[in-house]
Design a protein around this motif. Sequence first.
Motif, PDB file in Angstrom:
ATOM      1  N   SER A 136      -4.009   7.985   7.128  1.00 23.55           N
ATOM      2  CA  SER A 136      -5.268   7.558   6.512  1.00 23.55           C
ATOM      3  C   SER A 136      -6.369   7.552   7.568  1.00 23.55           C
ATOM      4  CB  SER A 136      -5.118   6.175   5.890  1.00 23.55           C
ATOM      5  OG  SER A 136      -4.544   5.264   6.810  1.00 23.55           O
ATOM      6  N   SER A 156      -9.921   2.859   7.075  1.00 20.21           N
ATOM      7  CA  SER A 156      -9.639   3.045   5.658  1.00 20.21           C
ATOM      8  C   SER A 156      -9.228   1.721   5.031  1.00 20.21           C
ATOM      9  CB  SER A 156      -8.521   4.081   5.477  1.00 20.21           C
ATOM     10  OG  SER A 156      -8.124   4.162   4.125  1.00 20.21           O
ATOM     11  N   GLU A 157      -9.540   1.551   3.740  1.00 19.81           N
ATOM     12  CA  GLU A 157      -9.164   0.328   3.041  1.00 19.81           C
ATOM     13  C   GLU A 157      -7.655   0.246   2.799  1.00 19.81           C
ATOM     14  OE1 GLU A 157     -11.332   0.007  -0.548  1.00 19.81           O
ATOM     15  OE2 GLU A 157     -13.296  -0.203   0.433  1.00 19.81           O
ATOM     16  N   ARG A 158      -6.976   1.389   2.878  1.00 22.20           N
ATOM     17  CA  ARG A 158      -5.537   1.418   2.603  1.00 22.20           C
ATOM     18  C   ARG A 158      -4.842   2.207   3.707  1.00 22.20           C
ATOM     19  NH1 ARG A 158      -3.745   3.831  -3.081  1.00 22.20           N
ATOM     20  NH2 ARG A 158      -5.283   5.351  -2.365  1.00 22.20           N
ATOM     21  N   VAL A 211       2.875   3.082   2.704  1.00 23.07           N
ATOM     22  CA  VAL A 211       1.599   3.023   1.992  1.00 23.07           C
ATOM     23  C   VAL A 211       1.278   1.551   1.722  1.00 23.07           C
ATOM     24  CG1 VAL A 211       0.311   3.683  -0.072  1.00 23.07           C
ATOM     25  CG2 VAL A 211       1.984   5.266   0.915  1.00 23.07           C
ATOM     26  N   GLU A 212       0.094   1.119   2.152  1.00 26.94           N
ATOM     27  CA  GLU A 212      -0.305  -0.275   1.971  1.00 26.94           C
ATOM     28  C   GLU A 212      -0.445  -0.606   0.481  1.00 26.94           C
ATOM     29  OE1 GLU A 212      -3.836  -3.379   3.388  1.00 26.94           O
ATOM     30  OE2 GLU A 212      -3.820  -1.292   4.102  1.00 26.94           O
ATOM     31  N   GLY A 218      -1.791  -3.083  -2.691  1.00 27.59           N
ATOM     32  CA  GLY A 218      -2.882  -3.980  -3.033  1.00 27.59           C
ATOM     33  C   GLY A 218      -2.403  -5.411  -3.192  1.00 27.59           C
ATOM     34  N   GLN A 235      -0.169  -5.763  -6.170  1.00 24.08           N
ATOM     35  CA  GLN A 235       0.570  -4.527  -6.454  1.00 24.08           C
ATOM     36  C   GLN A 235       2.005  -4.618  -5.944  1.00 24.08           C
ATOM     37  OE1 GLN A 235      -1.071  -1.087  -4.500  1.00 24.08           O
ATOM     38  NE2 GLN A 235      -0.148   0.347  -5.950  1.00 24.08           N
ATOM     39  N   LYS A 274       0.743  -6.025   7.455  1.00 17.88           N
ATOM     40  CA  LYS A 274       0.354  -5.667   6.102  1.00 17.88           C
ATOM     41  C   LYS A 274       1.590  -5.567   5.216  1.00 17.88           C
ATOM     42  CE  LYS A 274      -3.638  -2.975   7.712  1.00 17.88           C
ATOM     43  NZ  LYS A 274      -4.684  -3.862   7.145  1.00 17.88           N
ATOM     44  N   MET A 286       3.565  -3.395   2.768  1.00 13.57           N
ATOM     45  CA  MET A 286       3.622  -1.942   2.603  1.00 13.57           C
ATOM     46  C   MET A 286       4.782  -1.547   1.694  1.00 13.57           C
ATOM     47  SD  MET A 286       1.243  -0.899   4.914  1.00 13.57           S
ATOM     48  CE  MET A 286       1.610   0.746   5.543  1.00 13.57           C
ATOM     49  N   ASP A 298      -7.020   9.765  -3.746  1.00 14.16           N
ATOM     50  CA  ASP A 298      -7.218   8.363  -4.127  1.00 14.16           C
ATOM     51  C   ASP A 298      -6.264   7.938  -5.242  1.00 14.16           C
ATOM     52  OD1 ASP A 298      -8.396   5.899  -3.725  1.00 14.16           O
ATOM     53  OD2 ASP A 298      -9.896   6.186  -5.303  1.00 14.16           O
ATOM     54  N   ASP A 335      -2.695   5.979  -6.486  1.00 12.79           N
ATOM     55  CA  ASP A 335      -1.754   4.976  -5.988  1.00 12.79           C
ATOM     56  C   ASP A 335      -0.425   5.672  -5.724  1.00 12.79           C
ATOM     57  OD1 ASP A 335      -0.100   5.021  -8.370  1.00 12.79           O
ATOM     58  OD2 ASP A 335      -1.528   3.689  -9.339  1.00 12.79           O
TER      59      ASP A 335
END
Length: 326
Positions: free
Chosen positions: A30, A34-36, A53-54, A56, A59, A79, A81, A110, A112
């Motif tokens: 990323s 980046s936000e993720r 992958v981070e 939410g 989520q 985080k 993940m 973008d 998920d």
Amino acid sequence: MSDPTAFPQLAWSTVEHYLGIRQGTSYPLSPPRSERLVSYEIGDGGHGISLYVELGRDQSPPRSPLPSITIDQVAHRGKRMARVRTTQSELMRDFHDLLMAVADRVVTGDRDLGRALDETVDAWAGLLHRPRGLGAERRIGLHGELAVLRAVARARGWESAVDAWTGSRGEQHDFGLPDSDVEVKTTSSEDRQHTVHGIRQLEESPGRPLWLASLQVTRGGAGGRTLGESVAAVIRDTHAVSHIAGARLEAAIDRSGWSPTEQDDERWTLRGDPLLVPADRIPRLTQAMLPADVRDHILSVDYRIRLNHLSPAPGAPVDLTDFRLP
């Protein structure tokens, strides 16, 4: 000037280098800030390769669409993940391509993780319905057979070795030597585990002893050999002795399904010494174990065996000392 927003492609040769030297490392996929967070992990806890992958705030990790892929939740760099891994180490090269395709959809599309994985699997499904050359297990198996072919040629000459390689003609066993047969099994597993295809694969032909050659390979990085390099080496050495035998060998390799146009960037080296043992010492299934009234009705039996408890036996029909990939 390169595009700073372009998806950062990670070459398999780089991944294989770190796997070969058994060194773990992390590649962020990323963009900075980046936000993720999306990262590719090599040597992650002994799992080979993984995609992180981070997630939410609310989520959860998605369900895996395939039995060979696992998805779980882990803490990574402070985080929460989702981690994507495979249970099939022999498919790691193909899994790498899938991870990169999924990560591309997450980062640049973008998506998920669940949607990116589903879209990638669906996109590949059409390709997977059509033959794509040799599968991963068969590529590793052919590499092992060529290594044994070289050992037979060292003792008996290339012409006799090409005659002895019966597996390429669809026979019951891979090599038919003057007084015995040899079945070759090659695995990339750390354990000496092999898949047996058919209830007769480890059965002796009448009056002929059967031996199993168990080979283990591992990813060799820059010091390893690709299947294409081994194919070229045995063809070159056979042609140097006899152009007729060389042509017959090329035809045999072609029958095996190998094509010089297919993907060939996996580099292998031997994990340890080969094991050569008589078939009657191996845990196996044979037709004699089936009740007589069902033998004609059992059409196919595949099973896996582990041979870690066995050691080489004397009297082997082929010398596998100084053994290497061609």
